[in-house]
Design a protein around this motif. Structure first.
Motif, mmCIF file in Angstrom:
data_model
loop_
_atom_site.group_PDB
_atom_site.id
_atom_site.type_symbol
_atom_site.label_atom_id
_atom_site.label_comp_id
_atom_site.label_asym_id
_atom_site.label_seq_id
_atom_site.Cartn_x
_atom_site.Cartn_y
_atom_site.Cartn_z
ATOM 1 N N GLY A 18 3.840 -20.799 -5.648
ATOM 2 C CA GLY A 18 2.571 -21.412 -5.868
ATOM 3 C C GLY A 18 1.327 -20.531 -6.576
ATOM 4 O O GLY A 18 0.222 -20.723 -6.582
ATOM 5 N N VAL A 19 1.896 -19.279 -7.101
ATOM 6 C CA VAL A 19 1.030 -18.541 -7.932
ATOM 7 C C VAL A 19 1.052 -19.189 -9.544
ATOM 8 O O VAL A 19 2.009 -19.293 -9.945
ATOM 9 N N PRO A 20 -0.124 -19.219 -10.044
ATOM 10 C CA PRO A 20 -0.298 -19.759 -11.346
ATOM 11 C C PRO A 20 0.500 -18.868 -12.448
ATOM 12 O O PRO A 20 0.715 -17.674 -12.209
ATOM 13 N N VAL A 21 0.885 -19.580 -13.447
ATOM 14 C CA VAL A 21 1.828 -18.907 -14.322
ATOM 15 C C VAL A 21 0.946 -17.943 -14.983
ATOM 16 O O VAL A 21 1.356 -16.619 -15.390
ATOM 17 N N ARG A 22 -0.369 -18.124 -15.382
ATOM 18 C CA ARG A 22 -1.177 -17.121 -15.873
ATOM 19 C C ARG A 22 -1.381 -15.986 -15.212
ATOM 20 O O ARG A 22 -1.154 -14.822 -15.815
ATOM 21 N N THR A 23 -1.340 -15.862 -13.531
ATOM 22 C CA THR A 23 -1.426 -14.962 -12.861
ATOM 23 C C THR A 23 -0.107 -14.004 -12.867
ATOM 24 O O THR A 23 -0.247 -12.827 -12.728
ATOM 25 N N CYS A 58 1.095 -10.899 -3.779
ATOM 26 C CA CYS A 58 -0.033 -11.940 -3.246
ATOM 27 C C CYS A 58 -0.541 -11.877 -1.822
ATOM 28 O O CYS A 58 -1.452 -12.011 -1.254
ATOM 29 N N ALA A 59 0.579 -11.281 -0.854
ATOM 30 C CA ALA A 59 0.160 -11.031 0.449
ATOM 31 C C ALA A 59 -0.893 -9.947 0.627
ATOM 32 O O ALA A 59 -1.957 -10.289 1.313
ATOM 33 N N LEU A 60 -0.598 -9.016 -0.121
ATOM 34 C CA LEU A 60 -1.522 -7.797 -0.060
ATOM 35 C C LEU A 60 -2.870 -8.357 -0.890
ATOM 36 O O LEU A 60 -4.105 -7.648 -0.428
ATOM 37 N N ARG A 61 -2.899 -9.152 -1.942
ATOM 38 C CA ARG A 61 -4.136 -9.467 -2.626
ATOM 39 C C ARG A 61 -4.953 -10.314 -1.788
ATOM 40 O O ARG A 61 -6.143 -10.205 -1.637
ATOM 41 N N GLU A 62 -4.116 -11.313 -0.877
ATOM 42 C CA GLU A 62 -4.846 -12.059 -0.022
ATOM 43 C C GLU A 62 -5.741 -11.146 1.171
ATOM 44 O O GLU A 62 -6.920 -11.791 1.728
ATOM 45 N N LEU A 63 -5.046 -10.096 1.600
ATOM 46 C CA LEU A 63 -5.835 -9.164 2.281
ATOM 47 C C LEU A 63 -6.749 -8.397 1.774
ATOM 48 O O LEU A 63 -7.502 -7.112 2.368
ATOM 49 N N VAL A 65 -6.459 -6.201 -0.937
ATOM 50 C CA VAL A 65 -6.014 -4.909 -1.324
ATOM 51 C C VAL A 65 -6.138 -4.726 -2.872
ATOM 52 O O VAL A 65 -5.687 -5.825 -3.783
ATOM 53 N N ASP A 66 -6.900 -3.919 -3.430
ATOM 54 C CA ASP A 66 -6.861 -3.814 -4.845
ATOM 55 C C ASP A 66 -5.513 -3.514 -5.719
ATOM 56 O O ASP A 66 -4.740 -3.046 -4.797
ATOM 57 N N LEU A 67 -5.658 -3.763 -6.996
ATOM 58 C CA LEU A 67 -4.367 -3.673 -7.615
ATOM 59 C C LEU A 67 -3.963 -2.299 -7.637
ATOM 60 O O LEU A 67 -2.703 -1.844 -7.743
ATOM 61 N N ALA A 68 -4.929 -1.233 -7.760
ATOM 62 C CA ALA A 68 -4.425 0.143 -7.819
ATOM 63 C C ALA A 68 -3.576 0.505 -6.714
ATOM 64 O O ALA A 68 -2.486 1.240 -6.541
ATOM 65 N N THR A 69 -4.074 -0.146 -5.320
ATOM 66 C CA THR A 69 -3.452 0.437 -4.008
ATOM 67 C C THR A 69 -2.168 -0.306 -3.859
ATOM 68 O O THR A 69 -1.178 0.257 -3.514
ATOM 69 N N ILE A 70 -2.164 -1.718 -4.515
ATOM 70 C CA ILE A 70 -0.772 -2.198 -4.356
ATOM 71 C C ILE A 70 0.295 -1.606 -5.506
ATOM 72 O O ILE A 70 1.440 -1.498 -4.962
ATOM 73 N N ARG A 71 -0.273 -1.133 -6.690
ATOM 74 C CA ARG A 71 0.745 -0.231 -7.386
ATOM 75 C C ARG A 71 1.596 0.872 -6.397
ATOM 76 O O ARG A 71 2.613 1.205 -6.732
ATOM 77 N N ARG A 72 0.385 1.497 -5.683
ATOM 78 C CA ARG A 72 1.026 2.840 -5.127
ATOM 79 C C ARG A 72 2.077 2.234 -3.969
ATOM 80 O O ARG A 72 3.086 3.043 -3.537
ATOM 81 N N VAL A 73 1.704 1.245 -3.414
ATOM 82 C CA VAL A 73 2.661 0.576 -2.388
ATOM 83 C C VAL A 73 3.932 0.244 -3.046
ATOM 84 O O VAL A 73 5.057 0.616 -2.387
ATOM 85 N N LEU A 74 3.859 -0.451 -4.010
ATOM 86 C CA LEU A 74 5.100 -0.799 -4.626
ATOM 87 C C LEU A 74 5.869 0.404 -5.101
ATOM 88 O O LEU A 74 7.119 0.492 -5.206
ATOM 89 N N SER A 79 2.701 3.192 2.177
ATOM 90 C CA SER A 79 3.437 2.323 3.078
ATOM 91 C C SER A 79 2.484 1.222 3.433
ATOM 92 O O SER A 79 1.102 1.346 3.563
ATOM 93 N N VAL A 80 3.045 0.094 3.687
ATOM 94 C CA VAL A 80 2.337 -1.158 4.145
ATOM 95 C C VAL A 80 1.423 -0.733 5.291
ATOM 96 O O VAL A 80 0.202 -1.197 5.566
ATOM 97 N N ALA A 81 1.877 -0.163 6.115
ATOM 98 C CA ALA A 81 1.333 0.155 7.652
ATOM 99 C C ALA A 81 -0.109 0.957 7.283
ATOM 100 O O ALA A 81 -1.121 0.797 8.057
ATOM 101 N N GLU A 82 0.233 1.910 6.334
ATOM 102 C CA GLU A 82 -1.230 2.778 5.947
ATOM 103 C C GLU A 82 -2.318 1.820 5.312
ATOM 104 O O GLU A 82 -3.506 2.240 5.590
ATOM 105 N N VAL A 83 -1.705 1.095 4.521
ATOM 106 C CA VAL A 83 -2.791 0.138 3.774
ATOM 107 C C VAL A 83 -3.459 -0.802 4.816
ATOM 108 O O VAL A 83 -4.654 -1.064 5.031
ATOM 109 N N ALA A 84 -2.573 -1.425 5.806
ATOM 110 C CA ALA A 84 -3.006 -2.318 6.589
ATOM 111 C C ALA A 84 -4.022 -1.622 7.543
ATOM 112 O O ALA A 84 -5.190 -2.072 8.000
ATOM 113 N N ALA A 85 -3.767 -0.261 7.914
ATOM 114 C CA ALA A 85 -4.585 0.406 8.886
ATOM 115 C C ALA A 85 -6.180 0.500 8.292
ATOM 116 O O ALA A 85 -7.116 0.318 8.749
#
Length: 315
Positions: A18-23, A58-63, A65-74, A79-85
């Motif tokens: 469901g994510v647009p092709v452009r995204t 997509c899950a992290l963006r809906e929460l 979470v900025d792209l720079a942090t997502i890059r560090r998670v990936l 960890s996802v736990a640290e970001v979630a906290a």
């Protein structure tokens, strides 16, 4: 490339998520979602691991979470736990801000402030908890402490700073606004500096020797607290019993006859030893802090003065 690997085009990835092709193309261009394969014509395709990666993004963006942090998670740095906290803490701050905004709006809706007052309400309420405490602390610091009474006032104020909660009621907002108005008044500052809080019993009955005053005031305070505990108002018929007992104790200790003159003298002394505006400040602090009202801790003078002056026939 292993021919058994299932690959997805950008369009297929878009349909599945469901994510647009452009995204998807944007995530791919910035390196968050590198393509698994590129055809000679430049068409990108993605394997199932990329599909899972996209869903994680997509899950992290809906929460939020900025792209720079997502890059560090990936990349495995976080960890996802640290970001979630961290996001939970940020969300809590936002929730508190929204609740406070809601309380301010309710206060404004109910009280019909003028435009200038509205600006002041907004300015005072949007202060952080620390800024509000600092506002009161600056007021206390401005009190001179040259006498025991002034030192007692400052100490009492510091022991019970008004602390507006994150989700205040309209009554708490109104009480905080009144406190802010009081501490901005130089006249109130002078009155507060003169008032020991709570007043020593010997100070609450001017013109009477300290030892005698302390005993009489303690008796009066206890009698009024008991009446309040029983739900008796100063105008109620049952208050006459309290008045009779207190007046009789005063008459015996001071060697004066029971009668209207003694009652009026007592009322005058208790008025002199009590500052209603200072008592008002403390009532407001109790409201802001949502403290339970304990009858024995309330100023007894207003109740007793009113009860002494009720026009009842002499008993």
């Amino acid at each position: 490339m292993n021919g058994t690997t299932s690959l997805h085009s950008i369009g297929s990835l878009s349909t599945r998520t469901g994510v647009p092709v452009r995204t998807i193309r944007f995530y791919s261009d910035i390196g968050l979602l590198p393509p698994t394969h590129r055809s000679p014509a430049g068409y990108r395709s993605y394997d199932n691991a990329a599909l899972i990666r996209l869903r994680t993004i997509c899950a992290l963006r809906e929460l939020d979470v900025d792209l720079a942090t997502i890059r560090r998670v990936l990349g495995g740095d976080l960890s996802v736990a640290e970001v979630a906290a961290a996001q939970a803490d940020a969300a809590e701050i936002q929730i508190r801000a929204l609740r406070l905004r809601q309380s301010v709006l309710r206060h404004l809706a109910r009280r019909r402030h003028e435009p200038e007052e509205t600006a002041l309400v907004h300015q005072l309420i949007r202060l952080t908890s620390e800024e509000r405490r600092r506002l009161v602390a600056d007021f206390i610091d401005g009190l001179t402490a040259g006498t025991p009474s002034e030192a007692a006032a400052a100490a009492a104020l510091r022991s019970a700073l008004p602390d507006l909660p994150d989700d205040p009621t309209d009554e708490q907002v109104a009480a905080w606004m009144e406190i802010a108005g009081l501490i901005a008044d130089d006249g109130f500052r002078a009155r507060m500096a003169r008032a020991a809080l709570p007043p020593a019993d010997e100070d609450a009955l001017p013109g009477v020797a300290a030892g005698t005053a302390a005993e009489l005031v303690a008796f009066a305070r206890q009698a009024v607290a008991a009446a309040r505990e029983a739900g008796t108002g100063p105008q109620d018929g049952e208050a006459a019993v309290v008045v009779d007992a207190v007046v009789a104790r005063f008459a015996s200790a001071l060697g004066r006859p029971v009668g209207p003159e003694l009652k009026e003298w007592m009322a005058g002394r208790f008025e002199e030893g009590h500052d209603p505006l200072v008592a008002r400040y403390w009532g407001l602090v109790w409201t802001v802090n949502d403290w339970q009202v304990v009858p024995g801790h309330l100023p007894f003078q207003p109740w007793l003065v009113e009860a002494l002056r009720v026009g009842r026939p002499e008993r």
